[in-house]
Design a protein around this motif. Structure first.
Motif, mmCIF file in Angstrom:
data_model
loop_
_atom_site.group_PDB
_atom_site.id
_atom_site.type_symbol
_atom_site.label_atom_id
_atom_site.label_comp_id
_atom_site.label_asym_id
_atom_site.label_seq_id
_atom_site.Cartn_x
_atom_site.Cartn_y
_atom_site.Cartn_z
ATOM 1 N N GLY A 266 0.827 -1.190 0.000
ATOM 2 C CA GLY A 266 0.000 0.000 0.000
ATOM 3 C C GLY A 266 0.862 1.240 0.000
ATOM 4 O O GLY A 266 2.077 1.174 0.193
ATOM 5 N N SER A 267 0.218 2.381 -0.209
ATOM 6 C CA SER A 267 0.933 3.650 -0.200
ATOM 7 C C SER A 267 0.921 4.223 1.214
ATOM 8 O O SER A 267 0.645 3.517 2.188
ATOM 9 C CB SER A 267 0.307 4.610 -1.214
ATOM 10 N N ASP A 268 1.192 5.513 1.364
ATOM 11 C CA ASP A 268 1.275 6.129 2.684
ATOM 12 C C ASP A 268 -0.066 6.057 3.397
ATOM 13 O O ASP A 268 -1.117 6.302 2.807
ATOM 14 C CB ASP A 268 1.741 7.578 2.542
ATOM 15 N N TYR A 269 -0.009 5.760 4.696
ATOM 16 C CA TYR A 269 -1.212 5.427 5.435
ATOM 17 C C TYR A 269 -1.993 6.646 5.912
ATOM 18 O O TYR A 269 -1.435 7.665 6.336
ATOM 19 C CB TYR A 269 -0.853 4.594 6.668
ATOM 20 N N VAL A 270 -3.311 6.487 5.865
ATOM 21 C CA VAL A 270 -4.261 7.349 6.550
ATOM 22 C C VAL A 270 -5.233 6.414 7.260
ATOM 23 O O VAL A 270 -5.142 5.200 7.142
ATOM 24 C CB VAL A 270 -5.013 8.282 5.560
ATOM 25 N N GLY A 271 -6.175 6.994 7.996
ATOM 26 C CA GLY A 271 -7.118 6.169 8.721
ATOM 27 C C GLY A 271 -6.887 6.242 10.220
ATOM 28 O O GLY A 271 -6.071 7.022 10.711
ATOM 29 N N ALA A 272 -7.599 5.413 10.946
ATOM 30 C CA ALA A 272 -7.566 5.453 12.402
ATOM 31 C C ALA A 272 -6.260 4.898 12.949
ATOM 32 O O ALA A 272 -5.790 3.848 12.517
ATOM 33 C CB ALA A 272 -8.744 4.673 12.969
ATOM 34 N N GLY A 273 -5.688 5.607 13.909
ATOM 35 C CA GLY A 273 -4.541 5.097 14.644
ATOM 36 C C GLY A 273 -3.190 5.318 14.015
ATOM 37 O O GLY A 273 -2.176 4.882 14.559
ATOM 38 N N VAL A 274 -3.118 5.991 12.870
ATOM 39 C CA VAL A 274 -1.820 6.179 12.203
ATOM 40 C C VAL A 274 -0.975 7.217 12.946
ATOM 41 O O VAL A 274 0.227 7.053 13.131
ATOM 42 C CB VAL A 274 -2.023 6.584 10.728
ATOM 43 N N GLY A 275 -1.601 8.323 13.357
ATOM 44 C CA GLY A 275 -0.946 9.309 14.206
ATOM 45 C C GLY A 275 0.349 9.867 13.656
ATOM 46 O O GLY A 275 0.444 10.225 12.479
#
Length: 306
Positions: free
Chosen positions: A154-163
């Motif tokens: 996957g690419s750079d993360y977004v979403g819950a808990g990434v912070g």
């Protein structure tokens, strides 16, 4: 039929994967060094995942072993990843569990076109080569019949808990108070963002599909958005006004890299932020009938969970 699964790592992807498996009625163990309680209804195990003997005891009888680990010190990947990767391979071989690997786009290196599964791993930087070599070794053992494996990128993360670990999410707390955001590279280049929940859904899907094993799969991800656009839309999900988004000049980044080890690592991968960086996930979407979480929902979860 209830299955048993082992997940190494309790970051956002590991947690999301554990919750998916738990909610469908499977038995799940999450391995971390501390072994502290992680998720309701999921067994927490204290173990050093670089110790294949210890990890094999946990994974004995498991249908799959999910590698959701991410060494916390970004500057020490070269010393931390190899023993962990080898332990996971040895555990998969010893127990017969499928090894499902969470990876990223680093192996592809700089690119001018959307990244597709099957294109050569052409990275020349040390982090990209490290991840490419991990894939090559796992694939070789799979092809030799020693293990069964599959990799999800996957690419750079977004979403819950990434912070603090996300290029957008790290700016959310201050930006929601009206503070300007300083981003790497160029603020208006198109960039793919991947929701950690979609990473987990893809991992679970390919783990259950023998026809998917031995290959790389891309996580279904929404249409690319620039750093400025992504942060603005995350803020808008909570009714917050846009903030100024400014790019750190590359000469300044290179200057910081001379004295700061973390900035040195980031500068080596700065190509991701100075040109379009786009992931093509159409094959995964068509083959597995998976779609990315709607962007508006991604933005709401990103805001609420960071």
């Amino acid at each position: 039929m209830t299955e048993s699964y082992v997940i190494v790592g309790a970051g956002p992807v590991g947690r999301q994967t554990a919750e998916l498996l738990r909610d469908r009625g499977d038995q799940v163990a999450v391995v971390t060094r501390s072994g502290r309680g992680v998720i309701d209804g999921v067994r927490s195990v204290a173990a050093d995942a670089t110790d294949s003997a210890a990890l094999s005891k946990v994974a004995d009888g498991a249908a799959a072993l999910f590698n959701c680990a991410n060494p916390g010190d970004y500057t020490r990947w070269q010393e931390m990843w190899p023993p962990l990767a080898e332990s996971l391979l040895a555990t998969a071989e010893r127990t017969g569990a499928l090894l499902a690997v969470t990876s990223n786009l680093y192996p592809y290196g700089p690119t001018t076109a959307p990244m597709v599964e099957g294109q050569p791993d052409a990275a020349t930087d040390h982090k990209g080569r490290l991840r490419a070599d991990m894939w090559t070794e796992a694939k070789a053992r799979h092809d030799a019949g020693r293990i069964r494996m599959v990799e999800v990128r996957g690419s750079d993360y977004v979403g819950a808990g990434v912070g603090e670990n996300g290029h957008i999410t790290r700016h959310v707390p201050a930006a929601s108070r009206g503070k300007a955001a300083w981003v790497i590279g160029k603020a208006d280049q198109p960039h793919t963002w991947t929701d950690v929940a979609d990473v987990a859904r893809t991992l679970v899907a390919v783990a259950g599909r023998p026809d998917c094993w031995g290959r790389v799969w891309h996580v279904p991800s929404n249409e690319p958005r620039s750093q400025r656009q992504a942060l603005t839309e995350v803020l808008a999900a909570g009714g917050y006004e846009p903030v100024a988004v400014r790019a750190i000049p590359m000469p300044a980044l290179r200057g910081l890299a001379m004295v700061n080890p973390l900035m040195r690592e980031i500068a080596e991968l700065s190509y991701m932020w100075t040109r379009p960086y786009v992931l093509d996930s159409s094959r995964t979407q068509q083959t597995l009938n998976l779609r990315p979480t709607p962007w508006e929902e991604v933005c709401r979860r990103t805001l609420a969970g960071n």
